[in-house]
Design a protein around this motif. Structure first.
Motif, PDB file in Angstrom:
ATOM      1  N   ALA A 154       0.830  -1.209   0.000  1.00 19.02           N
ATOM      2  CA  ALA A 154       0.000   0.000   0.000  1.00 19.02           C
ATOM      3  C   ALA A 154       0.862   1.255   0.000  1.00 19.02           C
ATOM      4  N   ARG A 155       1.945   1.242   0.745  1.00 16.70           N
ATOM      5  CA  ARG A 155       2.852   2.395   0.804  1.00 16.70           C
ATOM      6  C   ARG A 155       3.498   2.630  -0.564  1.00 16.70           C
ATOM      7  N   ILE A 156       3.959   1.566  -1.198  1.00 13.22           N
ATOM      8  CA  ILE A 156       4.591   1.680  -2.517  1.00 13.22           C
ATOM      9  C   ILE A 156       3.567   2.143  -3.552  1.00 13.22           C
ATOM     10  N   ALA A 157       2.375   1.570  -3.523  1.00 14.88           N
ATOM     11  CA  ALA A 157       1.327   1.947  -4.484  1.00 14.88           C
ATOM     12  C   ALA A 157       0.963   3.417  -4.354  1.00 14.88           C
ATOM     13  N   ALA A 158       0.860   3.916  -3.124  1.00 16.34           N
ATOM     14  CA  ALA A 158       0.508   5.323  -2.908  1.00 16.34           C
ATOM     15  C   ALA A 158       1.599   6.249  -3.446  1.00 16.34           C
ATOM     16  N   GLN A 159       2.842   5.822  -3.364  1.00 19.15           N
ATOM     17  CA  GLN A 159       3.949   6.638  -3.864  1.00 19.15           C
ATOM     18  C   GLN A 159       4.040   6.607  -5.385  1.00 19.15           C
ATOM     19  N   GLY A 193      -3.471   8.710  -6.379  1.00 13.02           N
ATOM     20  CA  GLY A 193      -4.890   8.410  -6.199  1.00 13.02           C
ATOM     21  C   GLY A 193      -5.211   6.951  -5.927  1.00 13.02           C
ATOM     22  N   LEU A 194      -4.233   6.061  -6.049  1.00 14.90           N
ATOM     23  CA  LEU A 194      -4.493   4.643  -5.787  1.00 14.90           C
ATOM     24  C   LEU A 194      -4.516   4.415  -4.283  1.00 14.90           C
ATOM     25  N   ARG A 195      -5.637   3.891  -3.794  1.00 15.06           N
ATOM     26  CA  ARG A 195      -5.794   3.606  -2.368  1.00 15.06           C
ATOM     27  C   ARG A 195      -6.145   2.136  -2.226  1.00 15.06           C
ATOM     28  N   LEU A 196      -5.333   1.418  -1.477  1.00 22.28           N
ATOM     29  CA  LEU A 196      -5.542  -0.015  -1.296  1.00 22.28           C
ATOM     30  C   LEU A 196      -6.045  -0.312   0.099  1.00 22.28           C
ATOM     31  N   GLU A 197      -6.885  -1.363   0.183  1.00 25.09           N
ATOM     32  CA  GLU A 197      -7.408  -1.837   1.459  1.00 25.09           C
ATOM     33  C   GLU A 197      -7.188  -3.343   1.534  1.00 25.09           C
ATOM     34  N   PHE A 198      -7.314  -3.865   2.757  1.00 21.58           N
ATOM     35  CA  PHE A 198      -7.090  -5.288   3.008  1.00 21.58           C
ATOM     36  C   PHE A 198      -8.160  -5.742   3.991  1.00 21.58           C
ATOM     37  N   ILE A 199      -9.286  -6.207   3.471  1.00 15.83           N
ATOM     38  CA  ILE A 199     -10.425  -6.585   4.304  1.00 15.83           C
ATOM     39  C   ILE A 199     -10.782  -8.034   4.015  1.00 15.83           C
ATOM     40  N   GLY A 200     -10.935  -8.813   5.074  1.00 16.38           N
ATOM     41  CA  GLY A 200     -11.258 -10.226   4.912  1.00 16.38           C
ATOM     42  C   GLY A 200     -10.135 -11.004   4.255  1.00 16.38           C
ATOM     43  N   GLY A 201      -8.899 -10.521   4.419  1.00 13.60           N
ATOM     44  CA  GLY A 201      -7.761 -11.196   3.815  1.00 13.60           C
ATOM     45  C   GLY A 201      -7.649 -10.991   2.321  1.00 13.60           C
ATOM     46  N   VAL A 202      -8.414 -10.039   1.780  1.00 15.87           N
ATOM     47  CA  VAL A 202      -8.439  -9.804   0.338  1.00 15.87           C
ATOM     48  C   VAL A 202      -7.968  -8.379   0.049  1.00 15.87           C
ATOM     49  N   LEU A 203      -7.093  -8.246  -0.918  1.00 13.12           N
ATOM     50  CA  LEU A 203      -6.593  -6.957  -1.368  1.00 13.12           C
ATOM     51  C   LEU A 203      -7.622  -6.321  -2.294  1.00 13.12           C
ATOM     52  N   ARG A 204      -7.958  -5.047  -2.025  1.00 12.67           N
ATOM     53  CA  ARG A 204      -8.928  -4.332  -2.857  1.00 12.67           C
ATOM     54  C   ARG A 204      -8.435  -2.906  -3.071  1.00 12.67           C
ATOM     55  N   SER A 205      -8.842  -2.326  -4.178  1.00  9.06           N
ATOM     56  CA  SER A 205      -8.595  -0.898  -4.385  1.00  9.06           C
ATOM     57  C   SER A 205      -9.884  -0.155  -4.066  1.00  9.06           C
ATOM     58  N   LYS A 206      -9.735   1.062  -3.584  1.00  2.50           N
ATOM     59  CA  LYS A 206     -10.883   1.885  -3.233  1.00  2.50           C
ATOM     60  C   LYS A 206     -11.051   2.936  -4.316  1.00  2.50           C
ATOM     61  N   ALA A 207     -12.284   3.099  -4.782  1.00  2.00           N
ATOM     62  CA  ALA A 207     -12.573   4.036  -5.862  1.00  2.00           C
ATOM     63  C   ALA A 207     -12.278   5.470  -5.443  1.00  2.00           C
ATOM     64  N   MET A 208     -11.829   6.257  -6.405  1.00  2.00           N
ATOM     65  CA  MET A 208     -11.636   7.690  -6.165  1.00  2.00           C
ATOM     66  C   MET A 208     -13.010   8.335  -6.059  1.00  2.00           C
TER      67      MET A 208
END
Length: 194
Positions: free
Chosen positions: A19-24, A28-43
């Motif tokens: 997530a840190r690397i993606a944000a850099q 605008g890319l925002r990543l989340e990790f819910i239920g053990g699954v990687l997801r991107s959050k819409a702008m």
């Protein structure tokens, strides 16, 4: 393709690094990790942002020392293994000072989500987030659903889900239970849908 449902896609530490690397690397890319699954959050779109500003003003009028912190990353789910980015969290103005990217959710009175126009909204905002926020112990989860023109107030977390869910259409008043204790007049929300 087989989806592994019995274990996470990666560890929490691996996610935080990614997530840190993606944000850099990708604005605008925002990543989340819910239920053990990687997801991107819409702008968020402009109307989405306007809803958050509307709610921020109301919260500050009722609780001057509490802010609706927008886009604050939180440690979510049981054992704080998940990572979520609510559209806003209501907490004391200094609640997250010095905590870094992913904060302890203990001081949060309410998590807020405003639906976006993407295909993940149904699963993410109506199933995964209520479960994660309830497991985290956040007292109130407010979902402003622009797709269905309604407000859902989740309360009374039991460690697995919210025991109480109240749904009202845009235009009606809805009481956010304690510890929030605010009545929302939802008529303005009608102006911020497609």
């Amino acid at each position: 393709m087989t989806v592994m449902t019995d274990r996470p896609h990666m560890t929490t530490e691996e996610f935080e690094d990614l997530a840190r690397i993606a944000a850099q690397q990708a604005e605008g890319l925002r990543l989340e990790f819910i239920g053990g699954v990687l997801r991107s959050k819409a702008m968020p779109d402009g109307d989405h942002g306007r809803v958050i500003l509307w709610l921020t003003r109301i919260c500050m009028q009722h609780h001057p020392d509490f802010w609706l912190h927008p886009g604050q990353g939180i440690k979510a789910e049981q054992y704080r293994e998940g990572r979520a980015i609510p559209d806003g969290v209501l907490a004391h103005e200094d609640a997250f000072v010095g905590q870094g990217d992913w904060v302890d959710p203990g001081p949060i009175l309410m998590a807020v989500e405003v639906t976006s126009w993407d295909s993940d909204t149904e699963r993410r905002d109506r199933i995964e987030r209520p479960r994660a926020y309830a497991q985290t112990g956040i007292p109130v989860y407010l979902l402003i659903d622009r797709l269905k023109c309604q407000v859902l107030v989740h309360s009374d977390p039991d460690g697995n889900g919210y025991e109480t869910v109240r749904t009202v259409p845009f235009g009606k008043e809805v009481k956010l239970p304690d510890p929030v204790g605010i009545t929302l007049h939802t008529e303005p929300l009608k102006d911020w849908v497609r």
